[in-house]
Design an enzyme around this catalytic site. Structure first.
Site, PDB file in Angstrom:
ATOM      1  N   CYS A 185     -21.699 -52.907  -0.947  1.00  0.00           N
ATOM      2  CA  CYS A 185     -22.893 -52.727  -1.769  1.00  0.00           C
ATOM      3  C   CYS A 185     -23.040 -51.250  -2.120  1.00  0.00           C
ATOM      4  O   CYS A 185     -22.915 -50.387  -1.243  1.00  0.00           O
ATOM      5  CB  CYS A 185     -24.129 -53.211  -1.015  1.00  0.00           C
ATOM      6  SG  CYS A 185     -25.675 -52.999  -1.930  1.00  0.00           S
ATOM      7  N   THR A 187     -25.855 -50.171  -3.987  1.00  0.00           N
ATOM      8  CA  THR A 187     -27.224 -50.024  -4.479  1.00  0.00           C
ATOM      9  C   THR A 187     -27.797 -48.655  -4.139  1.00  0.00           C
ATOM     10  O   THR A 187     -28.437 -48.002  -4.975  1.00  0.00           O
ATOM     11  CB  THR A 187     -28.123 -51.137  -3.904  1.00  0.00           C
ATOM     12  OG1 THR A 187     -27.683 -52.397  -4.414  1.00  0.00           O
ATOM     13  CG2 THR A 187     -29.581 -50.926  -4.276  1.00  0.00           C
TER      14      THR A 187
END
Length: 346
Positions: A185, A187
């Site tokens: 991830c 993000t």
């Protein structure tokens, strides 16, 4: 703008302090949990570890391996199986070990409705979005609870107590906790948004349990000790992706390079996933996931043994006869280093 000066902790920032124990063996530890879900009224009994709803992890093959294991672990299926394949799978015993996953797009909702109309009987669904902070998401959870009152609903992701409370009050049985901690991830890199996972679990568990709800710590576990820390921090379930990647059950091509075998693993907001499932990255957004090659690891059974054995061992170090007791027995200590890496990082 404001700055919260309270220290927030990740798994790497703490260790669990050992205590005197009367346990003679890891065999004496019960790592199963029993829950009655707040809204569906359904019961769960098993080891509360969930394989994430990602390509290469949340697969039919993984669910069948978990069912064969017999410990009651579950798999959140990825969202992209066609309806006919879902129908075939849900006729097998392994469907008891599966969460049916959906997003908020209309196609997912229509596919679930058609699946149920055609005789499919999912008991558990996972409503999965990257950002669980929109009012639209809360309304969607409430809508799904009203449509399917007997389904157990897990929904997320969020990382703060007030949103956990709002989701539970609007129909979620389990709230998925974690923004940005996953191994593939990005993000936090792309948005600057996130929350250290250990503190997120501690704070969200406190909020959920006050309302009779449950949480699932999603992401950030790299070793079995992290799974144990998540449970010690108050998580009812732990979801893992990277720890279950690279196995036979990935349903992905095994490639060879330089005499070594690898399996591709990628985040579900990555370029790879969006090109595969949505035809590309929409012009209004950016990729928020990595694509990596992980070493081929054979069947998942040995990984399960490592994870479950590690959690049992944690319990023996602090005198917890049941996984349920781990939070009461655990004391976290702040550290600057966990592992001696002189001979590598493993």
């Amino acid at each position: 703008m404001r700055i919260d000066n309270d220290t927030k902790l990740d798994f790497k920032d703490v260790l669990i302090r050992p205590k005197r124990s009367t346990l003679k063996s890891r065999k004496d530890v019960d790592i199963h949990r029993e829950f009655t879900f707040k809204w569906s009224g359904k019961k769960f009994k098993g080891v509360p570890v969930i394989a994430a709803n990602m390509d290469g992890v949340g697969t039919f093959a993984m669910a069948e391996a978990f069912q064969k294991d017999g410990n009651g672990l579950t798999v959140a299926l990825h969202k992209h199986y066609p309806l006919d394949e879902l129908k075939k799978f849900y006729k097998k015993p392994a469907h008891k070990n599966a969460w049916y996953s959906i997003g908020m797009v209309k196609a997912d909702e229509e596919k679930l409705a058609e699946f149920i109309k055609s005789g499919g009987k999912p008991e558990k669904i996972c409503i999965d979005v990257a950002n669980g902070y929109s009012e639209h998401f809360v309304d969607y959870v409430k809508k799904m609870r009203d449509l399917y009152p007997k389904l157990t609903i897990m929904a997320g992701n969020v990382v703060t107590g007030e949103m956990v409370e709002q989701l539970i009050l609007n129909g979620a049985d389990v709230v998925k906790v974690g923004i940005g901690p996953g191994s593939v991830c990005t993000t936090r890199k792309m948005t600057g948004v996130g929350y250290p996972q250990l503190s997120a679990i501690i704070e969200c568990a406190d909020a959920a349990h006050g309302l009779g709800g449950l949480i699932c710590g999603d992401g950030g576990c790299t070793v079995p000790g992290d799974v144990a820390k998540g449970f010690a921090a108050g998580a009812d379930f732990i979801m893992a992706g990277g720890m279950f990647a690279g196995h036979d059950q990935a349903e992905q091509e095994i490639v060879e390079d330089g005499g070594q075998k690898f399996v591709q693993f990628y985040g579900m907001s990555s370029d790879t996933a969006m090109k595969k499932h949505k035809g590309g990255v929409a012009e209004y957004r950016a990729s928020e996931g990595k694509t990596v090659r992980v070493p081929y690891r054979g069947s998942v059974e040995l990984t399960l043994q490592d994870i479950l054995g590690g959690v049992r061992s944690t319990c023996t170090y602090v005198g917890a006869r049941r996984l349920k007791d781990l939070t009461k027995c655990a004391t976290f200590i702040r550290v600057t280093q966990q592992l001696n890496t002189v001979f590598g990082n493993d």
